[in-house]
Design an enzyme around this catalytic site. Structure first.
Site, PDB file in Angstrom:
ATOM      1  N   TRP A   1     -10.174   2.938  -5.349  1.00 49.89           N
ATOM      2  CA  TRP A   1      -9.922   3.453  -3.991  1.00 49.89           C
ATOM      3  C   TRP A   1      -8.452   3.737  -3.714  1.00 49.89           C
ATOM      4  O   TRP A   1      -8.118   4.331  -2.698  1.00 49.89           O
ATOM      5  CB  TRP A   1     -10.505   2.507  -2.931  1.00 49.89           C
ATOM      6  CG  TRP A   1     -10.288   1.045  -3.195  1.00 49.89           C
ATOM      7  CD1 TRP A   1      -9.206   0.301  -2.834  1.00 49.89           C
ATOM      8  CD2 TRP A   1     -11.190   0.138  -3.854  1.00 49.89           C
ATOM      9  NE1 TRP A   1      -9.364  -1.002  -3.228  1.00 49.89           N
ATOM     10  CE2 TRP A   1     -10.577  -1.134  -3.849  1.00 49.89           C
ATOM     11  CE3 TRP A   1     -12.442   0.286  -4.450  1.00 49.89           C
ATOM     12  CZ2 TRP A   1     -11.183  -2.266  -4.420  1.00 49.89           C
ATOM     13  CZ3 TRP A   1     -13.043  -0.832  -5.021  1.00 49.89           C
ATOM     14  CH2 TRP A   1     -12.425  -2.087  -4.999  1.00 49.89           C
TER      15      TRP A   1
ATOM     16  N   GLU B   1      -5.739  -4.508  -6.764  1.00 50.87           N
ATOM     17  CA  GLU B   1      -7.148  -4.058  -6.745  1.00 50.87           C
ATOM     18  C   GLU B   1      -7.382  -2.857  -7.655  1.00 50.87           C
ATOM     19  O   GLU B   1      -8.187  -1.973  -7.349  1.00 50.87           O
ATOM     20  CB  GLU B   1      -7.587  -3.754  -5.294  1.00 50.87           C
ATOM     21  CG  GLU B   1      -7.524  -4.986  -4.413  1.00 50.87           C
ATOM     22  CD  GLU B   1      -7.958  -4.763  -2.966  1.00 50.87           C
ATOM     23  OE1 GLU B   1      -8.314  -3.626  -2.595  1.00 50.87           O
ATOM     24  OE2 GLU B   1      -7.941  -5.745  -2.186  1.00 50.87           O
TER      25      GLU B   1
ATOM     26  N   GLU C   1      -6.456 -12.373  -2.528  1.00 49.65           N
ATOM     27  CA  GLU C   1      -6.984 -11.908  -1.234  1.00 49.65           C
ATOM     28  C   GLU C   1      -8.461 -12.215  -1.202  1.00 49.65           C
ATOM     29  O   GLU C   1      -9.171 -11.975  -2.178  1.00 49.65           O
ATOM     30  CB  GLU C   1      -6.881 -10.385  -1.103  1.00 49.65           C
ATOM     31  CG  GLU C   1      -5.666  -9.859  -0.421  1.00 49.65           C
ATOM     32  CD  GLU C   1      -5.751  -8.343  -0.250  1.00 49.65           C
ATOM     33  OE1 GLU C   1      -6.773  -7.852   0.274  1.00 49.65           O
ATOM     34  OE2 GLU C   1      -4.801  -7.664  -0.648  1.00 49.65           O
TER      35      GLU C   1
ATOM     36  N   HIS D   1       0.872  -1.172   0.000  1.00 50.19           N
ATOM     37  CA  HIS D   1       0.000   0.000   0.000  1.00 50.19           C
ATOM     38  C   HIS D   1       0.911   1.224   0.000  1.00 50.19           C
ATOM     39  O   HIS D   1       1.140   1.845   1.043  1.00 50.19           O
ATOM     40  CB  HIS D   1      -0.933  -0.009   1.217  1.00 50.19           C
ATOM     41  CG  HIS D   1      -1.999  -1.059   1.172  1.00 50.19           C
ATOM     42  ND1 HIS D   1      -1.765  -2.380   1.467  1.00 50.19           N
ATOM     43  CD2 HIS D   1      -3.317  -0.980   0.851  1.00 50.19           C
ATOM     44  CE1 HIS D   1      -2.898  -3.070   1.340  1.00 50.19           C
ATOM     45  NE2 HIS D   1      -3.853  -2.242   0.966  1.00 50.19           N
TER      46      HIS D   1
HETATM   47  C1  BMA Z   1      -6.855  -3.038   5.038  1.00 49.00           C
HETATM   48  C2  BMA Z   1      -7.163  -3.094   6.527  1.00 49.00           C
HETATM   49  C3  BMA Z   1      -6.354  -2.050   7.210  1.00 49.00           C
HETATM   50  C4  BMA Z   1      -4.862  -2.212   6.871  1.00 49.00           C
HETATM   51  C5  BMA Z   1      -4.666  -2.259   5.369  1.00 49.00           C
HETATM   52  C6  BMA Z   1      -3.225  -2.514   4.965  1.00 49.00           C
HETATM   53  O1  BMA Z   1      -7.587  -3.985   4.353  1.00 49.00           O
HETATM   54  O2  BMA Z   1      -6.815  -4.368   7.035  1.00 49.00           O
HETATM   55  O3  BMA Z   1      -6.554  -2.148   8.605  1.00 49.00           O
HETATM   56  O4  BMA Z   1      -4.128  -1.168   7.421  1.00 49.00           O
HETATM   57  O5  BMA Z   1      -5.471  -3.269   4.822  1.00 49.00           O
HETATM   58  O6  BMA Z   1      -2.713  -3.717   5.453  1.00 49.00           O
END
Ligand code: BMA
Length: 386
Positions: A207, A202, A307, A139
Protein backbone atom coordinates in the site's frame (compact mmCIF):
# COMPACT_ATOMS: atom_id res chain seq x y z
CA UNK A 1 42.89 35.09 42.31
CA UNK A 2 46.57 34.25 42.85
CA UNK A 3 48.67 32.05 40.58
CA UNK A 4 48.41 28.94 42.80
CA UNK A 5 44.62 29.14 42.96
CA UNK A 6 44.43 29.62 39.20
CA UNK A 7 46.64 26.57 38.64
CA UNK A 8 44.52 24.48 41.01
CA UNK A 9 41.38 25.52 39.22
CA UNK A 10 42.93 24.70 35.88
CA UNK A 11 44.08 21.31 37.17
CA UNK A 12 40.58 20.64 38.47
CA UNK A 13 39.10 21.37 35.03
CA UNK A 14 41.65 19.24 33.21
CA UNK A 15 41.11 16.27 35.57
CA UNK A 16 37.29 16.63 35.33
CA UNK A 17 37.45 16.78 31.56
CA UNK A 18 39.64 13.68 31.54
CA UNK A 19 37.18 11.79 33.75
CA UNK A 20 34.22 12.85 31.61
CA UNK A 21 35.98 11.84 28.40
CA UNK A 22 37.18 8.54 29.87
CA UNK A 23 33.62 7.63 30.83
CA UNK A 24 32.29 8.59 27.46
CA UNK A 25 35.09 7.01 25.50
CA UNK A 26 33.85 4.89 22.62
CA UNK A 27 36.19 2.06 23.56
CA UNK A 28 34.61 1.57 26.98
CA UNK A 29 31.16 1.55 25.37
CA UNK A 30 32.36 -0.91 22.78
CA UNK A 31 33.70 -3.20 25.51
CA UNK A 32 30.40 -3.22 27.32
CA UNK A 33 28.47 -3.96 24.14
CA UNK A 34 30.92 -6.64 23.05
CA UNK A 35 30.65 -8.40 26.39
CA UNK A 36 26.88 -8.46 26.01
CA UNK A 37 27.18 -9.75 22.43
CA UNK A 38 25.67 -6.55 21.00
CA UNK A 39 26.76 -5.10 17.64
CA UNK A 40 24.95 -1.95 16.67
CA UNK A 41 24.61 -0.49 13.18
CA UNK A 42 26.62 2.51 14.33
CA UNK A 43 30.00 1.67 15.89
CA UNK A 44 30.31 5.31 16.98
CA UNK A 45 26.89 5.39 18.65
CA UNK A 46 26.32 7.87 21.51
CA UNK A 47 26.80 6.30 24.92
CA UNK A 48 23.19 6.92 25.96
CA UNK A 49 21.82 5.11 22.94
CA UNK A 50 24.16 2.21 23.60
CA UNK A 51 22.98 2.15 27.22
CA UNK A 52 19.36 2.18 26.07
CA UNK A 53 19.94 -0.85 23.89
CA UNK A 54 21.85 -2.63 26.64
CA UNK A 55 19.11 -1.96 29.18
CA UNK A 56 16.38 -3.09 26.80
CA UNK A 57 18.31 -6.34 26.40
CA UNK A 58 18.39 -6.74 30.17
CA UNK A 59 14.63 -6.16 30.33
CA UNK A 60 13.88 -8.61 27.54
CA UNK A 61 11.85 -11.51 28.95
CA UNK A 62 11.09 -9.56 32.12
CA UNK A 63 8.52 -7.18 30.74
CA UNK A 64 7.21 -5.39 27.66
CA UNK A 65 7.19 -1.60 27.34
CA UNK A 66 3.90 -0.05 26.30
CA UNK A 67 3.96 2.60 23.59
CA UNK A 68 1.45 4.95 21.97
CA UNK A 69 1.66 7.08 18.83
CA UNK A 70 1.30 10.86 19.36
CA UNK A 71 0.47 10.25 23.04
CA UNK A 72 1.45 13.73 24.27
CA UNK A 73 0.11 15.70 21.30
CA UNK A 74 -3.59 14.84 21.39
CA UNK A 75 -6.21 12.28 22.29
CA UNK A 76 -9.88 11.72 21.66
CA UNK A 77 -11.58 15.12 22.05
CA UNK A 78 -8.52 17.12 23.14
CA UNK A 79 -5.31 18.59 21.67
CA UNK A 80 -2.12 19.94 23.19
CA UNK A 81 -2.77 19.98 26.91
CA UNK A 82 0.34 20.08 29.01
CA UNK A 83 1.16 16.85 30.80
CA UNK A 84 -1.82 15.04 29.31
CA UNK A 85 -2.12 11.76 27.47
CA UNK A 86 -5.19 9.55 27.07
CA UNK A 87 -3.22 6.67 28.56
CA UNK A 88 -2.34 8.74 31.61
CA UNK A 89 -5.95 9.91 31.99
CA UNK A 90 -6.94 6.26 32.26
CA UNK A 91 -4.18 4.67 34.32
CA UNK A 92 -2.16 7.49 35.88
CA UNK A 93 1.01 6.89 33.87
CA UNK A 94 2.16 7.94 30.44
CA UNK A 95 3.28 5.21 28.06
CA UNK A 96 6.94 4.17 28.11
CA UNK A 97 7.38 4.49 24.35
CA UNK A 98 6.28 7.53 22.33
CA UNK A 99 5.72 7.27 18.58
CA UNK A 100 6.00 10.24 16.18
CA UNK A 101 5.36 10.72 12.49
CA UNK A 102 7.36 12.83 10.03
CA UNK A 103 5.20 12.96 6.89
CA UNK A 104 5.39 16.44 5.28
CA UNK A 105 8.64 17.24 7.07
CA UNK A 106 10.25 20.21 5.35
CA UNK A 107 7.10 20.90 3.30
CA UNK A 108 4.79 22.11 6.02
CA UNK A 109 4.93 23.22 9.65
CA UNK A 110 2.64 20.34 10.57
CA UNK A 111 2.60 16.64 9.70
CA UNK A 112 -0.17 14.66 8.00
CA UNK A 113 -2.04 14.46 11.32
CA UNK A 114 -1.71 18.21 12.04
CA UNK A 115 1.03 17.76 14.62
CA UNK A 116 3.26 20.84 14.61
CA UNK A 117 6.90 19.85 14.12
CA UNK A 118 8.31 22.38 16.58
CA UNK A 119 5.98 21.19 19.28
CA UNK A 120 6.74 17.60 18.35
CA UNK A 121 10.39 18.30 19.13
CA UNK A 122 9.37 19.70 22.50
CA UNK A 123 7.29 16.61 23.32
CA UNK A 124 10.08 14.32 22.21
CA UNK A 125 12.45 16.03 24.60
CA UNK A 126 9.85 15.81 27.37
CA UNK A 127 9.36 12.11 26.73
CA UNK A 128 13.11 11.56 26.89
CA UNK A 129 13.43 13.55 30.12
CA UNK A 130 10.68 11.43 31.65
CA UNK A 131 12.88 8.43 30.90
CA UNK A 132 10.75 7.24 27.97
CA UNK A 133 11.74 6.20 24.46
CA UNK A 134 10.97 8.04 21.22
CA UNK A 135 10.39 6.23 17.96
CA UNK A 136 9.90 7.81 14.53
CA UNK A 137 7.90 6.60 11.55
CA UNK A 138 7.83 8.43 8.23
CA UNK A 139 5.00 8.27 5.73
CA UNK A 140 7.28 9.90 3.16
CA UNK A 141 5.78 11.60 0.13
CA UNK A 142 6.13 9.95 -3.28
CA UNK A 143 9.15 11.48 -5.03
CA UNK A 144 7.84 10.93 -8.56
CA UNK A 145 4.37 12.41 -8.14
CA UNK A 146 4.55 14.48 -4.96
CA UNK A 147 1.56 12.47 -3.74
CA UNK A 148 1.44 10.89 -0.32
CA UNK A 149 2.99 7.57 0.71
CA UNK A 150 -0.13 5.67 -0.41
CA UNK A 151 0.49 6.87 -3.96
CA UNK A 152 1.83 3.60 -5.34
CA UNK A 153 3.59 5.04 -8.38
CA UNK A 154 6.96 3.27 -8.36
CA UNK A 155 9.52 5.66 -6.98
CA UNK A 156 12.22 3.63 -5.23
CA UNK A 157 14.41 3.06 -8.28
CA UNK A 158 14.41 6.78 -9.05
CA UNK A 159 15.73 7.78 -5.65
CA UNK A 160 18.53 5.21 -5.44
CA UNK A 161 22.11 6.23 -6.27
CA UNK A 162 22.17 6.77 -10.03
CA UNK A 163 18.40 7.38 -10.16
CA UNK A 164 16.86 10.52 -11.63
CA UNK A 165 15.59 11.74 -8.22
CA UNK A 166 18.51 10.69 -6.06
CA UNK A 167 19.49 14.26 -5.20
CA UNK A 168 15.93 15.02 -4.12
CA UNK A 169 16.06 12.00 -1.81
CA UNK A 170 19.33 13.19 -0.31
CA UNK A 171 17.79 16.62 0.22
CA UNK A 172 14.92 14.94 2.07
CA UNK A 173 17.40 13.15 4.33
CA UNK A 174 19.18 16.45 4.89
CA UNK A 175 15.91 17.88 6.23
CA UNK A 176 15.53 14.82 8.45
CA UNK A 177 19.10 15.26 9.73
CA UNK A 178 18.38 18.92 10.58
CA UNK A 179 15.28 17.85 12.50
CA UNK A 180 17.23 15.22 14.45
CA UNK A 181 20.06 17.64 15.03
CA UNK A 182 17.66 20.00 16.82
CA UNK A 183 16.71 17.31 19.32
CA UNK A 184 19.38 18.30 21.80
CA UNK A 185 19.05 18.58 25.57
CA UNK A 186 21.40 19.40 28.43
CA UNK A 187 22.94 22.48 29.89
CA UNK A 188 26.74 22.49 29.72
CA UNK A 189 27.19 19.29 27.74
CA UNK A 190 24.33 19.17 25.28
CA UNK A 191 23.54 15.80 23.78
CA UNK A 192 21.16 14.44 21.18
CA UNK A 193 18.25 12.41 22.45
CA UNK A 194 18.26 8.73 21.49
CA UNK A 195 15.74 7.76 18.81
CA UNK A 196 14.44 4.59 17.24
CA UNK A 197 14.11 5.31 13.51
CA UNK A 198 11.70 3.04 11.63
CA UNK A 199 11.66 4.03 7.97
CA UNK A 200 9.87 2.33 5.06
CA UNK A 201 7.61 0.28 7.30
CA UNK A 202 4.98 -2.34 6.44
CA UNK A 203 6.86 -3.24 3.28
CA UNK A 204 5.50 -6.80 3.12
CA UNK A 205 2.26 -5.03 2.22
CA UNK A 206 1.69 -3.24 -1.09
CA UNK A 207 0.00 0.00 0.00
CA UNK A 208 3.01 2.34 0.15
CA UNK A 209 5.31 3.27 -2.75
CA UNK A 210 8.10 1.26 -1.09
CA UNK A 211 5.84 -1.80 -0.74
CA UNK A 212 6.24 -5.37 -1.96
CA UNK A 213 4.70 -4.72 -5.38
CA UNK A 214 6.27 -1.32 -5.90
CA UNK A 215 9.96 -2.28 -5.75
CA UNK A 216 12.14 -5.38 -5.86
CA UNK A 217 13.78 -6.84 -2.74
CA UNK A 218 17.17 -5.67 -4.03
CA UNK A 219 15.90 -2.12 -4.56
CA UNK A 220 14.41 -2.06 -1.07
CA UNK A 221 17.64 -3.31 0.50
CA UNK A 222 19.70 -0.79 -1.46
CA UNK A 223 17.41 2.02 -0.37
CA UNK A 224 17.72 0.98 3.26
CA UNK A 225 21.50 0.61 3.19
CA UNK A 226 21.96 3.92 1.40
CA UNK A 227 19.71 5.65 3.96
CA UNK A 228 21.64 4.27 6.93
CA UNK A 229 25.03 5.06 5.43
CA UNK A 230 24.02 8.57 4.43
CA UNK A 231 22.60 9.46 7.85
CA UNK A 232 25.40 7.83 9.80
CA UNK A 233 28.45 8.52 7.64
CA UNK A 234 27.59 11.68 5.70
CA UNK A 235 25.32 13.46 8.17
CA UNK A 236 27.10 12.17 11.29
CA UNK A 237 23.98 11.19 13.20
CA UNK A 238 24.98 8.89 16.04
CA UNK A 239 21.82 8.82 18.11
CA UNK A 240 19.72 6.48 15.98
CA UNK A 241 18.74 2.86 16.38
CA UNK A 242 17.33 1.42 13.15
CA UNK A 243 14.15 -0.65 13.30
CA UNK A 244 13.16 -2.94 10.42
CA UNK A 245 9.41 -3.28 10.51
CA UNK A 246 7.41 -5.41 8.09
CA UNK A 247 3.67 -5.86 8.10
CA UNK A 248 2.37 -9.43 8.64
CA UNK A 249 4.42 -12.13 6.94
CA UNK A 250 4.08 -15.86 6.28
CA UNK A 251 7.26 -17.26 7.73
CA UNK A 252 10.86 -16.42 8.52
CA UNK A 253 11.93 -16.46 4.86
CA UNK A 254 9.16 -14.02 3.96
CA UNK A 255 10.07 -11.81 6.93
CA UNK A 256 13.67 -11.71 5.71
CA UNK A 257 12.93 -11.27 2.02
CA UNK A 258 13.82 -7.56 2.11
CA UNK A 259 16.08 -7.59 5.18
CA UNK A 260 19.07 -5.38 4.41
CA UNK A 261 21.49 -7.30 6.66
CA UNK A 262 22.55 -7.48 10.30
CA UNK A 263 24.94 -4.55 9.85
CA UNK A 264 21.99 -2.30 8.94
CA UNK A 265 19.34 -3.20 11.49
CA UNK A 266 19.23 -2.87 15.28
CA UNK A 267 15.64 -3.85 16.05
CA UNK A 268 13.55 -6.51 14.34
CA UNK A 269 9.90 -5.56 14.34
CA UNK A 270 6.62 -5.87 12.53
CA UNK A 271 3.24 -4.17 12.46
CA UNK A 272 0.25 -6.39 13.08
CA UNK A 273 -3.32 -5.16 13.00
CA UNK A 274 -4.44 -8.18 11.01
CA UNK A 275 -4.26 -10.76 13.82
CA UNK A 276 -5.80 -8.59 16.52
CA UNK A 277 -8.71 -7.07 14.64
CA UNK A 278 -12.30 -8.14 15.30
CA UNK A 279 -11.94 -11.16 13.03
CA UNK A 280 -8.32 -11.74 13.98
CA UNK A 281 -6.53 -14.77 15.32
CA UNK A 282 -4.43 -14.20 18.41
CA UNK A 283 -2.55 -17.47 17.92
CA UNK A 284 -1.25 -16.07 14.66
CA UNK A 285 0.03 -13.01 16.50
CA UNK A 286 1.92 -15.27 18.91
CA UNK A 287 3.29 -17.36 16.05
CA UNK A 288 4.62 -14.30 14.25
CA UNK A 289 6.02 -12.78 17.45
CA UNK A 290 7.80 -16.06 18.08
CA UNK A 291 9.40 -16.00 14.62
CA UNK A 292 10.68 -12.44 14.97
CA UNK A 293 11.77 -12.76 18.61
CA UNK A 294 13.56 -16.01 17.88
CA UNK A 295 15.35 -14.44 14.93
CA UNK A 296 16.32 -11.44 17.04
CA UNK A 297 17.72 -13.73 19.75
CA UNK A 298 19.82 -15.63 17.22
CA UNK A 299 21.17 -12.36 15.87
CA UNK A 300 21.76 -10.79 19.29
CA UNK A 301 19.19 -8.09 18.51
CA UNK A 302 16.02 -6.68 20.03
CA UNK A 303 12.52 -7.46 18.77
CA UNK A 304 9.34 -5.37 18.96
CA UNK A 305 5.72 -5.24 17.94
CA UNK A 306 6.24 -1.86 16.30
CA UNK A 307 2.54 -1.10 15.64
CA UNK A 308 -0.67 -2.79 16.57
CA UNK A 309 -4.17 -2.19 17.83
CA UNK A 310 -7.83 -2.91 17.28
CA UNK A 311 -9.59 0.18 15.94
CA UNK A 312 -11.90 1.62 18.65
CA UNK A 313 -11.28 -1.54 20.78
CA UNK A 314 -14.73 -3.17 20.51
CA UNK A 315 -13.66 -6.65 21.66
CA UNK A 316 -14.29 -7.11 25.39
CA UNK A 317 -11.10 -7.80 27.40
CA UNK A 318 -9.01 -7.09 24.32
CA UNK A 319 -6.10 -5.79 26.40
CA UNK A 320 -5.61 -8.87 28.52
CA UNK A 321 -7.09 -11.66 26.43
CA UNK A 322 -5.81 -10.62 23.03
CA UNK A 323 -2.78 -8.32 23.33
CA UNK A 324 -1.20 -9.46 26.59
CA UNK A 325 -2.12 -13.08 26.04
CA UNK A 326 -0.81 -12.95 22.47
CA UNK A 327 2.56 -11.76 23.74
CA UNK A 328 2.92 -13.90 26.87
CA UNK A 329 1.45 -17.18 25.60
CA UNK A 330 4.90 -18.15 24.34
CA UNK A 331 8.12 -17.52 26.26
CA UNK A 332 10.05 -16.54 23.12
CA UNK A 333 7.31 -14.20 21.88
CA UNK A 334 7.37 -12.62 25.33
CA UNK A 335 10.97 -11.46 24.87
CA UNK A 336 9.93 -8.56 22.61
CA UNK A 337 10.98 -5.21 24.05
CA UNK A 338 7.96 -3.11 23.33
CA UNK A 339 4.53 -2.94 21.77
CA UNK A 340 3.23 0.30 20.29
CA UNK A 341 -0.42 1.18 19.73
CA UNK A 342 -1.42 3.54 16.95
CA UNK A 343 -2.88 7.00 17.46
CA UNK A 344 -6.01 8.23 19.23
CA UNK A 345 -7.37 10.51 16.52
CA UNK A 346 -11.10 10.46 17.31
CA UNK A 347 -13.76 8.18 18.74
CA UNK A 348 -14.02 6.24 15.47
CA UNK A 349 -10.25 6.06 14.91
CA UNK A 350 -8.27 5.27 18.05
CA UNK A 351 -6.32 2.33 19.43
CA UNK A 352 -5.54 3.20 23.06
CA UNK A 353 -8.34 3.78 25.57
CA UNK A 354 -9.45 7.21 26.75
CA UNK A 355 -11.34 8.28 29.85
CA UNK A 356 -14.88 6.93 29.64
CA UNK A 357 -14.16 4.21 27.07
CA UNK A 358 -15.82 0.87 27.93
CA UNK A 359 -12.47 -0.95 27.84
CA UNK A 360 -11.08 1.15 30.71
CA UNK A 361 -11.34 -1.52 33.46
CA UNK A 362 -9.69 -4.10 31.23
CA UNK A 363 -6.95 -1.66 30.31
CA UNK A 364 -6.34 -1.07 34.02
CA UNK A 365 -5.93 -4.79 34.48
CA UNK A 366 -3.44 -4.78 31.60
CA UNK A 367 -1.63 -1.80 33.13
CA UNK A 368 -1.42 -3.45 36.56
CA UNK A 369 -0.09 -6.69 35.17
CA UNK A 370 3.55 -6.93 36.24
CA UNK A 371 4.60 -7.78 32.67
CA UNK A 372 3.52 -4.45 31.15
CA UNK A 373 5.85 -1.49 31.66
CA UNK A 374 4.69 2.10 31.52
CA UNK A 375 6.60 5.34 32.16
CA UNK A 376 6.03 4.87 35.92
CA UNK A 377 7.69 1.47 35.86
CA UNK A 378 10.82 2.34 33.94
CA UNK A 379 14.31 1.88 35.31
CA UNK A 380 17.00 4.36 34.18
CA UNK A 381 17.39 3.41 30.52
CA UNK A 382 20.06 5.85 29.43
CA UNK A 383 22.92 4.84 31.74
CA UNK A 384 24.75 1.57 31.88
CA UNK A 385 23.88 -0.20 35.12
CA UNK A 386 26.64 -0.26 37.76
C1 BMA B 1 -2.90 5.96 9.44
C2 BMA B 1 -4.12 6.72 9.95
C3 BMA B 1 -4.15 8.05 9.29
C4 BMA B 1 -2.82 8.79 9.51
C5 BMA B 1 -1.66 7.92 9.08
C6 BMA B 1 -0.30 8.55 9.35
O1 BMA B 1 -2.83 4.71 10.01
O2 BMA B 1 -4.02 6.88 11.35
O3 BMA B 1 -5.22 8.81 9.83
O4 BMA B 1 -2.81 9.99 8.80
O5 BMA B 1 -1.72 6.69 9.74
O6 BMA B 1 -0.08 8.84 10.70
Amino acid sequence: MNVVATRKLLLFFVVSLFIVLAFRSPSSIENKLNKAGIRLVDAAIDSRVAALYYNLKLLSGKGVLFGHQDALAYGVNWREEKGRSDVRDVCGSHPAVFGWELSKLGRSTVNIDSVNFDRMKKWMKEAYKMGGINTISWHMENFVTGGNSWDKTPSVREILPGGSLHDQYKAELDVFADFVHDLKVGFLFKHHIPLIFRPFHEHTGAWFWWGSEQCTPEEYKTLWRFTVEYLRDEKGLHNLLYAYSTDVFRDEAHYLERYPGDEYVDILGFDDYHDVSVRGDVEELTRRLHIVANLAQRKGKLAALTETGQEAVPTPNWWTDVLLHGITADSTAATISYVMLWRNARSSHHYAPYKGHPCEPNFLEFYRDSYTLFENDLPELYKFPK
